[in-house]
Design a protein around this motif. Structure first.
Motif, PDB file in Angstrom:
ATOM      1  N   SER A 148      39.454  -9.132 -58.144  1.00 56.43           N
ATOM      2  CA  SER A 148      38.337  -8.793 -58.567  1.00 56.43           C
ATOM      3  C   SER A 148      37.584  -9.448 -59.672  1.00 56.43           C
ATOM      4  CB  SER A 148      38.171  -7.061 -58.631  1.00 56.43           C
ATOM      5  OG  SER A 148      36.904  -6.547 -58.896  1.00 56.43           O
ATOM      6  N   HIS A 149      36.142  -9.351 -59.726  1.00 55.90           N
ATOM      7  CA  HIS A 149      35.695  -9.676 -60.804  1.00 55.90           C
ATOM      8  C   HIS A 149      35.366  -8.640 -61.861  1.00 55.90           C
ATOM      9  CE1 HIS A 149      34.544 -13.424 -58.803  1.00 55.90           C
ATOM     10  NE2 HIS A 149      34.008 -12.734 -57.891  1.00 55.90           N
ATOM     11  N   ASP A 150      35.399  -7.546 -61.409  1.00 57.11           N
ATOM     12  CA  ASP A 150      35.331  -6.283 -62.151  1.00 57.11           C
ATOM     13  C   ASP A 150      36.565  -5.762 -62.902  1.00 57.11           C
ATOM     14  OD1 ASP A 150      35.105  -3.513 -62.681  1.00 57.11           O
ATOM     15  OD2 ASP A 150      34.521  -2.764 -61.000  1.00 57.11           O
ATOM     16  N   PRO A 151      36.207  -5.928 -64.298  1.00 57.64           N
ATOM     17  CA  PRO A 151      37.277  -5.927 -65.347  1.00 57.64           C
ATOM     18  C   PRO A 151      38.072  -4.662 -65.122  1.00 57.64           C
ATOM     19  CG  PRO A 151      35.174  -5.666 -66.396  1.00 57.64           C
ATOM     20  CD  PRO A 151      34.798  -5.837 -65.103  1.00 57.64           C
ATOM     21  N   THR A 152      37.467  -3.627 -64.187  1.00 58.64           N
ATOM     22  CA  THR A 152      38.260  -2.212 -64.233  1.00 58.64           C
ATOM     23  C   THR A 152      39.149  -2.251 -63.022  1.00 58.64           C
ATOM     24  OG1 THR A 152      36.481  -0.966 -62.844  1.00 58.64           O
ATOM     25  CG2 THR A 152      36.299  -0.992 -65.286  1.00 58.64           C
ATOM     26  N   LEU A 153      39.069  -3.379 -62.162  1.00 59.67           N
ATOM     27  CA  LEU A 153      39.606  -3.393 -61.044  1.00 59.67           C
ATOM     28  C   LEU A 153      40.609  -4.666 -60.884  1.00 59.67           C
ATOM     29  CD1 LEU A 153      37.070  -2.487 -58.457  1.00 59.67           C
ATOM     30  CD2 LEU A 153      38.874  -1.041 -58.881  1.00 59.67           C
ATOM     31  N   LEU A 154      41.778  -4.693 -60.399  1.00 68.07           N
ATOM     32  CA  LEU A 154      42.616  -5.686 -60.373  1.00 68.07           C
ATOM     33  C   LEU A 154      42.270  -6.319 -59.082  1.00 68.07           C
ATOM     34  CD1 LEU A 154      45.149  -7.323 -61.290  1.00 68.07           C
ATOM     35  CD2 LEU A 154      46.580  -5.920 -60.351  1.00 68.07           C
ATOM     36  N   PHE A 155      42.365  -5.565 -58.002  1.00 70.60           N
ATOM     37  CA  PHE A 155      41.963  -6.100 -56.413  1.00 70.60           C
ATOM     38  C   PHE A 155      40.686  -5.314 -55.790  1.00 70.60           C
ATOM     39  CE2 PHE A 155      46.684  -6.966 -56.656  1.00 70.60           C
ATOM     40  CZ  PHE A 155      46.604  -8.378 -56.608  1.00 70.60           C
ATOM     41  N   THR A 156      39.973  -6.181 -55.298  1.00 71.32           N
ATOM     42  CA  THR A 156      38.941  -5.713 -54.445  1.00 71.32           C
ATOM     43  C   THR A 156      39.462  -4.527 -53.354  1.00 71.32           C
ATOM     44  OG1 THR A 156      37.561  -7.342 -54.852  1.00 71.32           O
ATOM     45  CG2 THR A 156      36.901  -6.030 -52.921  1.00 71.32           C
ATOM     46  N   SER A 157      39.157  -3.354 -53.312  1.00 66.07           N
ATOM     47  CA  SER A 157      39.757  -2.336 -52.476  1.00 66.07           C
ATOM     48  C   SER A 157      38.894  -1.656 -51.424  1.00 66.07           C
ATOM     49  CB  SER A 157      40.775  -1.250 -53.238  1.00 66.07           C
ATOM     50  OG  SER A 157      39.684  -0.519 -54.073  1.00 66.07           O
ATOM     51  N   ALA A 158      37.571  -1.978 -51.709  1.00 68.19           N
ATOM     52  CA  ALA A 158      36.433  -1.447 -50.811  1.00 68.19           C
ATOM     53  C   ALA A 158      35.333  -2.197 -50.729  1.00 68.19           C
ATOM     54  CB  ALA A 158      36.198  -0.035 -51.088  1.00 68.19           C
ATOM     55  N   GLY A 159      34.903  -2.289 -49.749  1.00 68.65           N
ATOM     56  CA  GLY A 159      33.236  -3.052 -49.554  1.00 68.65           C
ATOM     57  C   GLY A 159      32.261  -2.716 -50.633  1.00 68.65           C
ATOM     58  N   MET A 160      32.524  -1.508 -51.212  1.00 65.92           N
ATOM     59  CA  MET A 160      31.291  -1.127 -52.177  1.00 65.92           C
ATOM     60  C   MET A 160      31.500  -1.523 -53.564  1.00 65.92           C
ATOM     61  SD  MET A 160      32.902   1.305 -54.446  1.00 65.92           S
ATOM     62  CE  MET A 160      31.475   2.244 -55.036  1.00 65.92           C
ATOM     63  N   ASN A 161      32.933  -2.134 -53.738  1.00 65.99           N
ATOM     64  CA  ASN A 161      33.208  -2.652 -55.003  1.00 65.99           C
ATOM     65  C   ASN A 161      32.065  -3.631 -55.705  1.00 65.99           C
ATOM     66  OD1 ASN A 161      36.929  -2.722 -54.688  1.00 65.99           O
ATOM     67  ND2 ASN A 161      35.387  -1.163 -55.143  1.00 65.99           N
ATOM     68  N   GLN A 162      31.856  -4.534 -55.121  1.00 59.58           N
ATOM     69  CA  GLN A 162      30.867  -5.435 -55.439  1.00 59.58           C
ATOM     70  C   GLN A 162      29.479  -5.035 -55.782  1.00 59.58           C
ATOM     71  OE1 GLN A 162      29.672  -8.985 -53.108  1.00 59.58           O
ATOM     72  NE2 GLN A 162      30.337  -8.159 -51.262  1.00 59.58           N
ATOM     73  N   PHE A 163      29.082  -3.924 -55.312  1.00 58.50           N
ATOM     74  CA  PHE A 163      27.720  -3.375 -55.115  1.00 58.50           C
ATOM     75  C   PHE A 163      27.634  -2.417 -56.271  1.00 58.50           C
ATOM     76  CE2 PHE A 163      28.010  -4.610 -50.556  1.00 58.50           C
ATOM     77  CZ  PHE A 163      27.356  -5.521 -50.703  1.00 58.50           C
ATOM     78  N   LYS A 164      28.675  -2.110 -57.476  1.00 54.03           N
ATOM     79  CA  LYS A 164      28.761  -1.029 -58.103  1.00 54.03           C
ATOM     80  C   LYS A 164      27.355  -0.812 -58.810  1.00 54.03           C
ATOM     81  CE  LYS A 164      32.312   0.214 -61.125  1.00 54.03           C
ATOM     82  NZ  LYS A 164      33.768  -0.052 -61.668  1.00 54.03           N
ATOM     83  N   ASP A 165      26.919  -1.693 -59.552  1.00 51.77           N
ATOM     84  CA  ASP A 165      25.725  -1.706 -60.232  1.00 51.77           C
ATOM     85  C   ASP A 165      24.421  -1.336 -59.286  1.00 51.77           C
ATOM     86  OD1 ASP A 165      26.931  -2.363 -62.818  1.00 51.77           O
ATOM     87  OD2 ASP A 165      26.128  -4.614 -62.731  1.00 51.77           O
ATOM     88  N   LYS A 166      24.310  -1.832 -58.219  1.00 45.29           N
ATOM     89  CA  LYS A 166      23.264  -1.407 -57.218  1.00 45.29           C
ATOM     90  C   LYS A 166      23.393   0.239 -57.248  1.00 45.29           C
ATOM     91  CE  LYS A 166      22.697  -5.837 -55.093  1.00 45.29           C
ATOM     92  NZ  LYS A 166      21.605  -5.909 -55.537  1.00 45.29           N
ATOM     93  N   PHE A 167      24.605   0.655 -56.954  1.00 42.45           N
ATOM     94  CA  PHE A 167      24.710   1.980 -56.669  1.00 42.45           C
ATOM     95  C   PHE A 167      24.171   3.050 -57.782  1.00 42.45           C
ATOM     96  CE2 PHE A 167      28.122   1.121 -53.480  1.00 42.45           C
ATOM     97  CZ  PHE A 167      27.143   1.539 -52.327  1.00 42.45           C
TER      98      PHE A 167
END
Ligand code: SER
Length: 279
Positions: free
Chosen positions: A29-48
């Motif tokens: 994951s690019h998200d510093p709070t996650l090691l791996f991408t675990s769900a489709g929504m991860n990359q859209f966090k800011d949009k939510f």
């Protein structure tokens, strides 16, 4: 139906409903709070969170890695560490009504799954979702189950355990694999631990942000985040009892079997760890 075809049908269906088809994000994951991408929504966090609304509808097939499921891998026919998750997302655009209608139409009209074999669950207090399933879609009362925050809130039990961030009640669609797959209890239904009711699609109504204090603050916009396990729906469509028997896994399993049964490495020798590298 082949797994590749299901993936394409899903992305085409939602593209036709004005969703932007977004490629899978990196598994690391690019998200510093996650090691791996675990769900489709991860990359859209800011949009939510309403931060970047260049588009308000998206769909994807996300490569996922879940360490939380590790203890189940190898023990059930449906858990993996790595899997692909199909998802459609709304960022302050449509909400429960359309999310439920889209999911039902995709299953019953596009994949032509027998609606008699589908059950649904809703969060215990979510009368709105219950009514949509019951009155608009026509799912009978006896096939709608109300479950608690462990099963029907995403992330599971977020109120008590976190993490902080976007979250909300969810509604899941289950496929009835028949009595032979189940525990045989007369009250067996979605939520039961046995394998009869296979959870295939999770529709999350992302309407809160969990804060550090544990409080769920309503988000400025209501969102949708769905996750449909590609390998699980492939098992349903291919009429096999285990995800490991679907078309995309068969060649891999066959190759492993071949190596394991290799004449150069007979079973008796394999029990001796020194012989593992017998090839
Ligand atoms: N985020 C939800 C899940 O992973 C729905 O996509 O199940």
């Amino acid at each position: 139906m082949k797994t590749d075809k299901i993936r394409k049908l899903f992305l085409d269906y939602f593209e036709n409903k004005s969703h932007k088809v977004v490629p899978s994000d990196s598994l690391v994951s690019h998200d510093p709070t996650l090691l791996f991408t675990s769900a489709g929504m991860n990359q859209f966090k800011d949009k939510f969170l309403g931060k970047d609304l260049t588009y308000t509808r998206a769909c994807s097939c996300q490569k996922c890695f879940r360490t939380g499921d590790l203890n189940n891998v190898g023990k059930t026919p449906r858990h993996h560490t790595f899997f692909e998750m199909l998802g459609n997302f709304s960022f302050g655009d449509y909400f429960k009504d359309d999310a439920i209608s889209f999911a039902w139409e995709f299953f019953t009209k596009i994949l032509k799954i027998d609606s008699n074999l589908l059950w649904v669950s809703v969060y215990k207090d979510d009368d709105e979702a219950y009514e949509i399933w019951n009155r608009k879609i026509g799912v009978p009362d006896e096939k709608i189950v109300r479950l608690g925050p462990k099963e029907n809130f995403w992330p599971s039990n977020v109120q008590k355990q976190g993490p902080n961030g976007p979250c909300g009640p969810c509604s899941e669609i289950f496929y009835d694999q028949g009595e032979k797959a189940g525990c045989g209890k007369p009250d067996c239904k979605p939520g039961c631990d046995c394998d009869r009711f296979l959870e295939i699609w999770n529709l999350v109504f992302t309407q809160y942000e969990r804060e550090e204090t544990g409080e769920l603050k309503p988000l400025p916009q209501k969102n949708i985040d769905t996750g449909l396990g590609l390998e699980r729906i492939a098992a349903v469509m291919q009429g096999v009892e285990s995800n490991f028997e679907i078309d995309i896994f068969k060649p891999i399993v066959a190759a492993i079997k071949k190596e394991a049964n290799s004449p150069a490495c007979p079973p008796r020798q394999r029990e001796n760890t020194e012989q593992y590298s017998c090839k």
